[in-house]
Structures are given as C-alpha cells and as structure tokens.
Enzyme design. Sequence first.
Site, mmCIF file in Angstrom:
data_model
loop_
_atom_site.group_PDB
_atom_site.id
_atom_site.type_symbol
_atom_site.label_atom_id
_atom_site.label_comp_id
_atom_site.label_asym_id
_atom_site.label_seq_id
_atom_site.Cartn_x
_atom_site.Cartn_y
_atom_site.Cartn_z
ATOM 1 N N LYS A 215 -6.941 -26.146 -1.316
ATOM 2 C CA LYS A 215 -8.290 -26.461 -1.783
ATOM 3 C C LYS A 215 -8.267 -27.010 -3.206
ATOM 4 C CE LYS A 215 -9.774 -22.287 -0.409
ATOM 5 N NZ LYS A 215 -10.711 -21.162 -0.136
ATOM 6 N N ARG B 134 -17.648 -11.031 2.169
ATOM 7 C CA ARG B 134 -18.104 -12.392 2.450
ATOM 8 C C ARG B 134 -18.938 -12.384 3.727
ATOM 9 N NH1 ARG B 134 -14.881 -16.184 -0.005
ATOM 10 N NH2 ARG B 134 -16.698 -17.535 0.290
#
Length: 290
Positions: A61, A267
């Site tokens: 990423k 999350r």
Amino acid sequence: MPELPEVETMRRGIATVVGCVVTAVERARCKKKPIAIEPAAAVWRRRVVGQTITGTARAGKRVVVELGSSDRIVFEPRMTGLVLVADPPGPEHLRLTLRLGGGAARELLYWDRRGLGLVTLHTADEYATRFGEANLGPDALVIGADELRARLGKSRRAIKVALLDQRAVAGIGNLYASEILHLAGIHPAKSCNRLVRSEWHAMHAAMLEVLELAIRYEGSTLADGTYRNALNQSGGYQNHHRVYDKAGALCRRCRSGQIRRVVQAQRSTFFCPVCQPLRRPATAGKVLQR
C-alpha cells in the site's frame, strides 16, 4: 484506506514523472499535524535534487519512486495521504513538493489531511531490507491460491483479520477484505484453518476479480471524499461495493439477506449472513452468482 487499488491508481497516475529531473525538494509549512519525512531535509536535497526519476513501483500500500542513483522515495499514504501530479484538494494539507524539469510533469506532490502518512528516502539496500519478504508478503495481485493457503491456512485467526496481515499478503485492507469474502461466499469470522482448499481457490479468484475491477474504476472515494486519483479526481468503485458500509441494506446478490456489520480486530466488517454462512454449505468453495 487507501488500499491496493487506490495506491496502484496513484502509481499509474504519476507515470508522467518518469524521465523528469528533480530540480527542488520543498517541505510545505503546514500548520496541521506534521508528518514524518525522513531523513533530514539536507539529506533529501543532496541525494534527490538533480536525480532523474527512472520508474515507479508499488510496495503493498505504498507508492515508490525510483531514482537514477538507485535511491527510492516511498510514499505511505495510510489513512488520507495522496500522491498527485495535479492541484491538491487544498493547500493547507500539502506536505511535500518535488519540483520537476525536463519531462511531462512539473511537480510531484504529497498531500495528507490527517497527517498519518509518511515519506521516506532509502538506498537500494535499505529498501530491499525494509520492504523485502521478511517484512512484506507477496502482492495480492501476484500471489497464487496455493501460496495464500500455505501462508495462512494453519492460522486460527478469522480469515478477515488474517487478510489484513501485510506480512502474509500485501495490499489488502479493511474495505476490500469485506468485498472479497462476500464475493467468495466465505464468512469473515471463519478460522483460516477451517477453510478447505476449494474455499481458498474461490477466495483467490474473488480477490483478483475485486482488486482488478477496483483498479479499473480507479479506486473507491468514500463519503468523506478524501481519496482522489493523481489528477485530483474521484474514484468510481464505491458505486460497485457489495457490502462495505451497507449495514442494514438488502444484499444485492441473494436479495434476501440483510447486510450486517460486526467489529473484528477493532475494524468494521460487513457481510451477508445468507451468502456467507459460518457453516460451510454444499456449494462452498465456488464463487457464487454475481
């Protein structure tokens, strides 16, 4: 966020910087939370100014800019960072500018609203150590189904949580993990060691389909509008999300399940209890009808 599709879109979007020479490095005087830019400014000027940009790459990423000296600049956007070659969303969160000459692009910008990202400069050896296989798993667009199973198949972690482990497979984040598992018909809480081979292959196929389609649509711009491509334009894949941030909505595939939200490893996870039952049905391991 940004995840693999957004970062790959950024990388492709800055292709015009290749062949340009860095003429100046400017750290913006941002009144907001400062970000980590390493090493010191004097080192950046000495090692970067005058260098030709020879290529771009992606490490999970992160966007990587390759210099003729073999040094590499690594942009890690984390939550709200953007790598741009056009005007940023606003000047108040501009963090770093590389002035360019001798090519198609005039500048390369790093913008970060929340200031959680970082920009680092590495020698070739430093880069190989920091982003080598000891610290970063195979890219999600490259890894095979059997290797994915070999890396995660013995874990007792929930598959959704395991997919976020960048040392196992690089590039998948919270949003796309939910989307991948929904397409594969796998419950996000199912333990890795309970998945059979056919399910690993179904998940791998779904992973490629979701990520490649998201790249085609240049990533997902969510409700906060933060993510933009390298030309400061919105992505389009948010219009194709199946489950992410759709709690309470009817599943568009089965037309009977209601999308649920649960919390895993702090999350949010979204899934359809009909398409993704925790117990494996007879059809498990096949990518269900889109």
